[in-house]
Design a protein around this motif. Structure first.
Motif, PDB file in Angstrom:
ATOM      1  N   GLY A 139       0.811  -1.209   0.000  1.00 20.26           N
ATOM      2  CA  GLY A 139       0.000   0.000   0.000  1.00 20.26           C
ATOM      3  C   GLY A 139       0.843   1.256   0.000  1.00 20.26           C
ATOM      4  O   GLY A 139       2.063   1.217   0.212  1.00 20.26           O
ATOM      5  N   PRO A 140       0.202   2.393  -0.233  1.00 20.25           N
ATOM      6  CA  PRO A 140       0.925   3.682  -0.260  1.00 20.25           C
ATOM      7  C   PRO A 140       1.568   3.980   1.086  1.00 20.25           C
ATOM      8  O   PRO A 140       1.198   3.404   2.113  1.00 20.25           O
ATOM      9  CB  PRO A 140      -0.182   4.699  -0.594  1.00 20.25           C
ATOM     10  CG  PRO A 140      -1.307   3.887  -1.146  1.00 20.25           C
ATOM     11  CD  PRO A 140      -1.227   2.542  -0.499  1.00 20.25           C
ATOM     12  N   PRO A 141       2.530   4.894   1.103  1.00 23.28           N
ATOM     13  CA  PRO A 141       3.146   5.299   2.379  1.00 23.28           C
ATOM     14  C   PRO A 141       2.102   5.781   3.375  1.00 23.28           C
ATOM     15  O   PRO A 141       1.141   6.459   3.011  1.00 23.28           O
ATOM     16  CB  PRO A 141       4.105   6.426   1.961  1.00 23.28           C
ATOM     17  CG  PRO A 141       4.404   6.151   0.526  1.00 23.28           C
ATOM     18  CD  PRO A 141       3.160   5.560  -0.052  1.00 23.28           C
ATOM     19  N   ARG A 142       2.309   5.424   4.641  1.00 28.49           N
ATOM     20  CA  ARG A 142       1.389   5.789   5.708  1.00 28.49           C
ATOM     21  C   ARG A 142       1.859   7.081   6.366  1.00 28.49           C
ATOM     22  O   ARG A 142       2.937   7.126   6.959  1.00 28.49           O
ATOM     23  CB  ARG A 142       1.315   4.666   6.746  1.00 28.49           C
ATOM     24  CG  ARG A 142       0.988   3.309   6.129  1.00 28.49           C
ATOM     25  CD  ARG A 142       0.897   2.240   7.188  1.00 28.49           C
ATOM     26  NE  ARG A 142       0.593   0.936   6.596  1.00 28.49           N
ATOM     27  CZ  ARG A 142       0.109  -0.099   7.292  1.00 28.49           C
ATOM     28  NH1 ARG A 142      -0.095   0.021   8.597  1.00 28.49           N
ATOM     29  NH2 ARG A 142      -0.148  -1.238   6.684  1.00 28.49           N
ATOM     30  N   ALA A 143       1.028   8.101   6.257  1.00 31.57           N
ATOM     31  CA  ALA A 143       1.391   9.415   6.799  1.00 31.57           C
ATOM     32  C   ALA A 143       1.045   9.509   8.283  1.00 31.57           C
ATOM     33  O   ALA A 143       0.184   8.774   8.790  1.00 31.57           O
ATOM     34  CB  ALA A 143       0.683  10.519   6.022  1.00 31.57           C
TER      35      ALA A 143
END
Length: 261
Positions: A139-143
Motif C-alpha cells: 500500500g501507499p506510504p502511511r502518513a
C-alpha cells in the motif's frame, strides 16, 4: 513522519552483513543495506549513485515467518580473468516472510513506492537468485505515523500453510491461527542504548569499493492483527474463461466430433 512498508516473501532469501572468504552467511532478518539496495534498484539508481537520502531513512523489520536456514555450495569464475574461484558456502532462509519498513519524508517515500509498483531494475531478496514470490507492495506510504506503530498494526503476513501448521500445533479448532508475539528489529532512536549493532548501513554500492557503516538496533516483540479472512468464492466452473465458437462452421456437432474405434 511517513512510513513505507514492504512484504518480503520468497522461496529463498539471503541477507548477508559480512562475507569472509568462501563463507557467505545470512542474517535471520533482512538487513538495512539489502532493503535499501532493493529500493534503490526499483528507483533506477546505478550502483555508484549517492545513497545519503536512503541511508538517512529509519529502518525496521518484523519477522512474520522465520523460515529455515539452508546451506548450498557455489562455484564462480573471476569476472576479469575467467579463473575459477574456490568452492564457497552460501546460506539462505527458506520459506521466510518479513515486513520491512522505512520512515522518512513523504516525497521520497512516495517516489520509492512508485518504483516498487514499476521497478526500473528487477527486485530480489538479498541475492539475484532469490526473487520475491508475493507482491512487495503493501500500500501507499502511511502518513502521520511512526515506524514502531506501522510494524505493530500491519496485518500478519505469514503464509496460510504456516498459519495452519501453528493451528495444528496448538490443537485449536479455528481455521486461522492468531499470531503470537513477533520479533521486530528497529533502528535505535538517538539517545537510547541499542540492544545490538550491525554494519549494514550503506555508504556506497560501487562494485569495486562497497562501504557500510555501523548502526544500533533495538529489539521488541509485537502482536499484529490477524489477516483478513479470504473472500469465499462460489463453485468452481472450469469453462468460465472459455469463449464459444463463432458461427455454425466451427460448432461442435455429432457429425464432426472424432470417434474412437
Amino acid at each position: 513522519m511517513t512510513v513505507l512498508l514492504l512484504r518480503l516473501a520468497g522461496p529463498l532469501q539471503s541477507w548477508g552483513s559480512a562475507a569472509r572468504f568462501a563463507r557467505r552467511t545470512t542474517e535471520n532478518a533482512p538487513t538495512k543495506s539489502g532493503v535499501l539496495g532493493l529500493l534503490a534498484a526499483a528507483d533506477g539508481r546505478p550502483r555508484t549513485a549517492d545513497l545519503s537520502d536512503l541511508a538517512a531513512l529509519r529502518f525496521g523489520v518484523r519477522i512474520d515467518q522465520p523460515g529455515l536456514r539452508l546451506r548450498d555450495f557455489h562455484t564462480a569464475h573471476h569476472a576479469d580473468s575467467g579463473k575459477a574461484m574456490p568452492l564457497s558456502e552460501r546460506f539462505y532462509l527458506a520459506d521466510a516472510v518479513f515486513v520491512a519498513g522505512v520512515e522518512g519524508e513523504q516525497a521520497l517515500l512516495q517516489r520509492l513506492h512508485q518504483g516498487l509498483l514499476a521497478p526500473h531494475f528487477l527486485p530480489y531478496l538479498g541475492r539475484r537468485s532469490c526473487p520475491p514470490s508475493r507482491p512487495l507492495d503493501m500500500g501507499p506510504p502511511r502518513a502521520d505515523t511512526t515506524l514502531e506503530e506501522a510494524l505493530r498494526t500491519a496485518p500478519w503476513q505469514a503464509s496460510p500453510w504456516y498459519r495452519r501448521q501453528l493451528t495444528r500445533q496448538k490443537s485449536r479448532s479455528d481455521a486461522a491461527a492468531a499470531p503470537e508475539s513477533l520479533e521486530s528489529l528497529i533502528d535505535c532512536p538517538p539517545g537510547q542504548l541499542p540492544h545490538l549493532s550491525l554494519r549494514d548501513t550503506p555508504v556506497s554500492f560501487a562494485p569495486r569499493h562497497r562501504q557500510y557503516q555501523l548502526r544500533g538496533i533495538r529489539t521488541d516483540r509485537v502482536v499484529p492483527p490477524s489477516p483478513a479472512a479470504p473472500a469465499v468464492s462460489g463453485p468452481h466452473d472450469p469453462t468460465t474463461l472459455l469463449r464459444p465458437l463463432d458461427g455454425p462452421a466451427g460448432a461442435a456437432t455429432a457429425e464432426n466430433i472424432p470417434r474412437s474405434n
